[in-house]
Design an enzyme around this catalytic site. Structure first.
Site, mmCIF file in Angstrom:
data_model
loop_
_atom_site.group_PDB
_atom_site.id
_atom_site.type_symbol
_atom_site.label_atom_id
_atom_site.label_comp_id
_atom_site.label_asym_id
_atom_site.label_seq_id
_atom_site.Cartn_x
_atom_site.Cartn_y
_atom_site.Cartn_z
ATOM 1 N N GLU A 94 -38.119 -15.193 -9.574
ATOM 2 C CA GLU A 94 -38.063 -13.766 -9.875
ATOM 3 C C GLU A 94 -38.195 -13.553 -11.386
ATOM 4 O OE1 GLU A 94 -37.751 -11.189 -7.630
ATOM 5 O OE2 GLU A 94 -37.990 -12.730 -6.086
ATOM 6 N N GLU A 106 -27.943 -10.223 -11.003
ATOM 7 C CA GLU A 106 -29.383 -10.262 -10.687
ATOM 8 C C GLU A 106 -29.645 -11.097 -9.438
ATOM 9 O OE1 GLU A 106 -32.901 -9.025 -10.601
ATOM 10 O OE2 GLU A 106 -31.944 -8.561 -12.522
ATOM 11 N N HIS A 166 -36.784 2.920 4.977
ATOM 12 C CA HIS A 166 -35.601 3.461 5.635
ATOM 13 C C HIS A 166 -34.628 3.887 4.546
ATOM 14 C CE1 HIS A 166 -31.897 3.716 7.973
ATOM 15 N NE2 HIS A 166 -32.674 3.849 9.033
#
Length: 134
Positions: free
Chosen positions: A40, A81, A99
């Site tokens: 990431e 994180e 949603h």
């Protein structure tokens, strides 16, 4: 007459481990999580900042409490994180459709990261002002 299986019959194998075996396997899972986090961009940026900021905490901090607060605030950002990334992965696993609750969960995870970053910036600002302005 059917009997039900023992409660541990379908358990995660990690739950059945004890002692050093459990610690060994848990460490491996934790390292897998750190490797996944490294994938990431935000976590990589925070980890690289930590490589600089944690040693710098020793210079900026006046005593062990300040050093711990400075370094701890940086590590806290990385922890939050990782948790945010885990929430996002779990939500994405459920499905790609939008949603309201999925969006709320992701937004709250992002807000948690923002609060951790603001806390770290506040701690570092206060310590730097105290160290160099006094």
């Amino acid at each position: 007459m059917m009997t039900s299986p023992p409660p541990d019959a379908f358990a995660n194998p990690q739950k059945l481990r004890r002692g050093l075996s459990r610690i060994w396997h848990a460490t491996g899972y934790s390292l897998q999580g750190l490797r996944a986090g490294w994938g990431e961009t935000a976590f990589r940026q925070e980890a690289l900042a930590a490589i600089v900021l944690v040693p710098l905490a020793v210079y900026v901090g006046r005593d062990w409490v300040q050093i711990a607060l400075l370094a701890g605030s940086v590590v806290l950002v990385m922890i939050v994180e990782l948790l945010n990334t885990a929430i996002e992965a779990a939500i994405d696993r459920i499905g790609p459709e939008r949603h309201e609750l999925s969006g709320r969960a992701k937004d709250m995870g992002s807000a948690a990261v923002l609060l951790a970053l603001l806390l770290a910036v506040g701690i570092w600002t206060a310590a730097i002002v105290q160290r160099f302005a006094a």
